[in-house]
Scaffold this motif. Structure first.
Motif, PDB file in Angstrom:
ATOM      1  N   LYS A  50       7.815  -1.817  -7.523  1.00 28.29           N
ATOM      2  CA  LYS A  50       7.072  -0.647  -8.250  1.00 28.29           C
ATOM      3  C   LYS A  50       8.190  -0.218  -9.365  1.00 28.29           C
ATOM      4  CE  LYS A  50       3.523   2.189  -7.076  1.00 28.29           C
ATOM      5  NZ  LYS A  50       2.775   2.580  -5.844  1.00 28.29           N
ATOM      6  N   SER A  51       9.336  -0.315  -9.170  1.00 29.45           N
ATOM      7  CA  SER A  51      10.283  -0.129 -10.185  1.00 29.45           C
ATOM      8  C   SER A  51      11.691  -0.799  -9.849  1.00 29.45           C
ATOM      9  CB  SER A  51      10.674   1.475  -9.997  1.00 29.45           C
ATOM     10  OG  SER A  51      11.151   1.809  -8.719  1.00 29.45           O
ATOM     11  N   GLY A  52      12.324  -0.990 -10.638  1.00 31.11           N
ATOM     12  CA  GLY A  52      13.754  -1.681 -10.665  1.00 31.11           C
ATOM     13  C   GLY A  52      13.533  -3.002 -11.626  1.00 31.11           C
ATOM     14  N   ALA A  53      14.649  -3.617 -11.814  1.00 30.18           N
ATOM     15  CA  ALA A  53      14.679  -4.762 -12.645  1.00 30.18           C
ATOM     16  C   ALA A  53      15.409  -6.027 -11.906  1.00 30.18           C
ATOM     17  CB  ALA A  53      15.737  -4.602 -13.844  1.00 30.18           C
ATOM     18  N   GLY A  86      14.691  -1.982   5.048  1.00 31.27           N
ATOM     19  CA  GLY A  86      14.475  -1.954   3.510  1.00 31.27           C
ATOM     20  C   GLY A  86      15.568  -1.639   2.583  1.00 31.27           C
ATOM     21  N   ARG A  87      16.686  -1.227   3.076  1.00 30.83           N
ATOM     22  CA  ARG A  87      17.948  -0.879   2.465  1.00 30.83           C
ATOM     23  C   ARG A  87      19.052  -1.719   2.702  1.00 30.83           C
ATOM     24  NH1 ARG A  87      17.417   4.525   0.647  1.00 30.83           N
ATOM     25  NH2 ARG A  87      15.967   5.598   2.262  1.00 30.83           N
ATOM     26  N   VAL A  88      19.922  -1.786   1.420  1.00 35.95           N
ATOM     27  CA  VAL A  88      21.303  -2.634   1.742  1.00 35.95           C
ATOM     28  C   VAL A  88      22.040  -1.628   2.281  1.00 35.95           C
ATOM     29  CG1 VAL A  88      23.233  -3.560   0.480  1.00 35.95           C
ATOM     30  CG2 VAL A  88      20.993  -4.024  -0.322  1.00 35.95           C
ATOM     31  N   VAL A  89      22.529  -1.768   3.344  1.00 33.17           N
ATOM     32  CA  VAL A  89      23.528  -0.838   4.174  1.00 33.17           C
ATOM     33  C   VAL A  89      25.014  -1.331   3.938  1.00 33.17           C
ATOM     34  CG1 VAL A  89      21.858   0.146   5.598  1.00 33.17           C
ATOM     35  CG2 VAL A  89      23.057  -1.893   6.436  1.00 33.17           C
ATOM     36  N   MET A  90      25.066  -2.602   3.662  1.00 31.11           N
ATOM     37  CA  MET A  90      26.547  -3.120   3.669  1.00 31.11           C
ATOM     38  C   MET A  90      26.653  -4.428   2.804  1.00 31.11           C
ATOM     39  SD  MET A  90      28.970  -3.795   6.969  1.00 31.11           S
ATOM     40  CE  MET A  90      28.220  -2.575   7.982  1.00 31.11           C
ATOM     41  N   GLU A  91      27.850  -4.540   2.276  1.00 35.11           N
ATOM     42  CA  GLU A  91      27.991  -5.798   1.566  1.00 35.11           C
ATOM     43  C   GLU A  91      29.488  -6.004   1.522  1.00 35.11           C
ATOM     44  OE1 GLU A  91      26.665  -3.548  -2.530  1.00 35.11           O
ATOM     45  OE2 GLU A  91      27.991  -5.191  -2.940  1.00 35.11           O
ATOM     46  N   GLY A  92      29.666  -7.371   1.391  1.00 34.67           N
ATOM     47  CA  GLY A  92      31.114  -7.700   1.130  1.00 34.67           C
ATOM     48  C   GLY A  92      31.364  -9.372   1.336  1.00 34.67           C
ATOM     49  N   VAL A  93      32.487  -9.670   1.478  1.00 33.10           N
ATOM     50  CA  VAL A  93      33.085 -11.057   1.389  1.00 33.10           C
ATOM     51  C   VAL A  93      32.476 -11.416   2.803  1.00 33.10           C
ATOM     52  CG1 VAL A  93      34.769 -12.502   1.602  1.00 33.10           C
ATOM     53  CG2 VAL A  93      34.684 -10.845  -0.020  1.00 33.10           C
ATOM     54  N   GLY A  94      31.916 -12.545   2.832  1.00 41.33           N
ATOM     55  CA  GLY A  94      31.576 -13.145   4.055  1.00 41.33           C
ATOM     56  C   GLY A  94      32.345 -13.265   5.375  1.00 41.33           C
ATOM     57  N   ASP A 152       0.760  -0.954   0.115  1.00 40.70           N
ATOM     58  CA  ASP A 152      -0.031  -0.057   0.111  1.00 40.70           C
ATOM     59  C   ASP A 152       0.812   1.234  -0.174  1.00 40.70           C
ATOM     60  OD1 ASP A 152      -2.590  -1.035  -0.346  1.00 40.70           O
ATOM     61  OD2 ASP A 152      -2.587  -1.527   1.817  1.00 40.70           O
ATOM     62  N   LYS A 153       0.834   1.930   1.034  1.00 41.83           N
ATOM     63  CA  LYS A 153       1.693   3.199   1.055  1.00 41.83           C
ATOM     64  C   LYS A 153       2.867   3.275   1.806  1.00 41.83           C
ATOM     65  CE  LYS A 153      -1.664   6.814   0.305  1.00 41.83           C
ATOM     66  NZ  LYS A 153      -3.083   6.314   0.539  1.00 41.83           N
ATOM     67  N   ILE A 154       3.210   1.696   2.287  1.00 43.69           N
ATOM     68  CA  ILE A 154       4.518   1.709   3.352  1.00 43.69           C
ATOM     69  C   ILE A 154       5.723   1.191   2.092  1.00 43.69           C
ATOM     70  CG2 ILE A 154       5.684   0.257   4.985  1.00 43.69           C
ATOM     71  CD1 ILE A 154       2.599  -0.276   6.037  1.00 43.69           C
ATOM     72  N   HIS A 155       6.600   1.943   2.132  1.00 36.97           N
ATOM     73  CA  HIS A 155       7.705   1.730   1.362  1.00 36.97           C
ATOM     74  C   HIS A 155       8.590   0.597   1.917  1.00 36.97           C
ATOM     75  CE1 HIS A 155      10.876   3.716  -1.617  1.00 36.97           C
ATOM     76  NE2 HIS A 155      10.623   2.466  -1.806  1.00 36.97           N
TER      77      HIS A 155
END
Lengths: 238, 296
Positions: free
Chosen positions: A54-57, A214-222, A12-15
């Motif tokens: 809603k958007s993105g691939a 709901g956001r990616v805040v960090m990424e990296g090697v395990g 609904d309206k919650i992102h």
């Protein structure tokens, strides 16, 4: 083999999912970790089409094929044929059907469940063979998780997506389930693992993404994430 | 004599109950898979009876052809109703779907009135007027009764085998338990729901013909009361359960005939519903209904 680019998902309206991107390469174990409500399950549901962004691939391109599939347009029931299998959170096995019937449903896209496929799953999960005539609702939690994974393996997935396989299981069973995941990976299945149990997930993951609100805040090697100060504080209890 | 009339009533009860059971099987399958009460189900019965009536009485065709055309028309009608009226509401709340189903029910009744008027038609005796003579000619079981009971048993056994043994049947059970998980298995849920409606509507056509073979007065509201009673039978036996719908239907028919034979014709329906209320108070899931327990 899977590329998610800037997806946004709304309830609904919650992102719920904000501009999330990640990718999984053939042969990897990739983990999505984060606290309860961070959007991990929603992300996975968006990949398998149960929710639409809603958007993105979202594109899927198994390496030995030249094709590129746009998953945002594909109906969920077509994805199994493409080699994507999703073991949902809470197992979601068919409780009123027998163990054997559950496995047959896993092979639905192939028509009939072949004896070789059943034997292959039973070899990996001997408990399921012992209980194949039993109604799935009578299985213990660990057995149900094994059935959910066995059911997904019936379709010969190229990419296996597991949502919280450790949920509600005792530490010994969690170890067992993770051992099986590692074995599956060694035998050539690419794995996307969604886990709240960051410690276990980071031990086996090649790479990981940390989700927060709901956001990616960090990424990296395990292993690097497992060693990082921030992750230790937030997810690993010190 | 008392004993013979008891047997006679019992046979009539089982026969009426068989018709209820066939309708209830359709109700219960659609409920089990689509999770909706298709209140238009009873009116599909009426359409089936009219189609058979016109084929046999107006065009003078063989009753077998009449029954087959009824099945064909009702199957197509069932799929159409599902596609046009219910499918757009798949994500809507169940109250909206329920009201739509009631709307479809009235639509079918009024359309029938418009096309075929409300003058009663007398359904032809397609199974003849003969019967099986028993007890030295003191008891006659009409052929139509034998056919009705036989067809009902065949349908129930057929459905149990279909849902238990075939790939499509198992997919239906999977959809009935968990539609999302079924999709993840590669099952096309929309198609499965359509197949269920097709089967339910085909059964309604058969029920319509059998009902009118025993109770030949055919009007646009012919299907409405049997539809409600069959729904009652499905709940009585445990909604969603195939043997439950069968048992509930038979019991309901027997109770109805016995009540009107031994207690009061006027109160027969009241007694039927009273029994339902008592059963549901004692066993809320119905006679064969399963309580679903979930492990998390």
């Amino acid at each position: 083999m899977l590329k998610v680019e800037g997806i946004n998902v709304y309830y609904d309206k919650i992102h719920a999912i904000k501009d999330v991107s990640f990718q999984v390469k053939e042969g990897e174990i990739v983990a999505l970790i984060g606290a309860n409500g961070a959007g991990k399950t929603t992300t996975l549901h968006t990949v398998t089409g149960l929710i639409r962004p809603k958007s993105g691939a979202i594109t899927y391109f198994p390496e030995r094929e030249a094709n590129l599939y746009d998953l945002t347009k594909m109906p969920p029931h077509k994805m199994v044929e493409m080699g994507l299998a999703h073991v949902p959170e809470g197992r979601r096995i068919f409780l009123q059907m027998t163990v054997l019937e559950n496995l047959e449903m896993g092979a639905f896209c192939k028509g009939k469940a072949t004896k070789e496929d059943l034997d292959r799953v039973f070899a990996r999960f001997p408990r399921l063979q012992e209980r194949k005539k039993q109604v799935a609702g009578t299985l213990s939690g660990g057995e149900q998780q094994m059935l959910a994974m066995g059911r997904a393996l019936m379709s010969h997935p190229k990419l296996l997506m597991l949502d919280e396989p450790s949920m509600g299981l005792s530490p010994i069973l969690v170890e067992q389930i993770f051992d099986i995941i590692v074995e599956l990976h060694r035998s050539g299945t690419t794995i996307l693992l969604v886990e709240q149990n960051a410690e276990m997930a980071l031990q086996i993951a090649d790479r990981a993404y940390v989700l927060e609100s709901g956001r990616v805040v960090m990424e990296g090697v395990g292993s690097e994430l497992a060693a990082s100060e921030e992750i230790r504080k937030a997810y690993l209890g010190g | 004599m008392v004993f013979l009339s008891f047997i006679n009533n019992l046979i009539n009860g089982v026969s009426l109950g068989s018709v209820y059971a066939i309708i209830a099987l359709g109700y219960t399958m659609v409920y089990g898979i689509a999770k909706m009460l298709n209140f238009a189900h009873g009116d599909i019965i009426m359409v089936g009876a009219y189609v058979c009536f016109f084929m046999v009485s107006s065009f003078g065709l063989n009753p077998v052809f009449g029954i087959l055309s009824a099945i064909l028309v009702c199957t197509v009608l069932g799929i159409l109703i599902e596609q046009l009226a219910y499918k757009p509401l798949r994500q809507a709340n169940s109250l909206a779907v329920l009201i739509t189903a009631i709307g479809v029910s009235y639509f079918l009744q009024n359309a029938a009135q418009l096309m075929w008027t409300s003058n009663p038609r007398i359904f032809p005796a397609i199974f003849g007027n003969g019967g099986l003579q028993l007890a030295g000619g003191q008891l006659m079981v009409p052929y139509k009764t034998l056919v009705t009971i036989g067809v009902c048993v065949i349908i129930m056994v057929g459905l149990i085998l279909f849902t238990g043994k075939t790939r499509t049947g198992k997919a239906m059970r999977a959809c009935s338990e968990d539609k999302e998980a079924a999709q993840l298995m590669g099952i096309n849920v929309n198609r499965t729901i359509s197949i269920t409606f097709a089967i339910g509507s085909a059964l309604a056509a058969v029920a319509g013909v059998l009902l009118c073979a025993s109770y030949p007065k055919l009007i646009p509201t012919t299907g409405s009361m049997p539809g409600i009673k069959a729904f009652t039978a499905a709940v009585f036996g445990g909604i969603g359960s195939i043997p439950g719908a069968f048992l509930g239907g038979i019991l309901l028919g027997v109770i109805e005939i016995f009540s009107s034979a031994y207690l009061s014709t006027e109160l027969a329906n009241a007694i039927v519903f009273l029994v339902l209320i008592v059963v549901l108070l004692v066993k809320p899931t119905g006679l064969l209904g399963k309580r679903t327990s979930e492990k998390v």
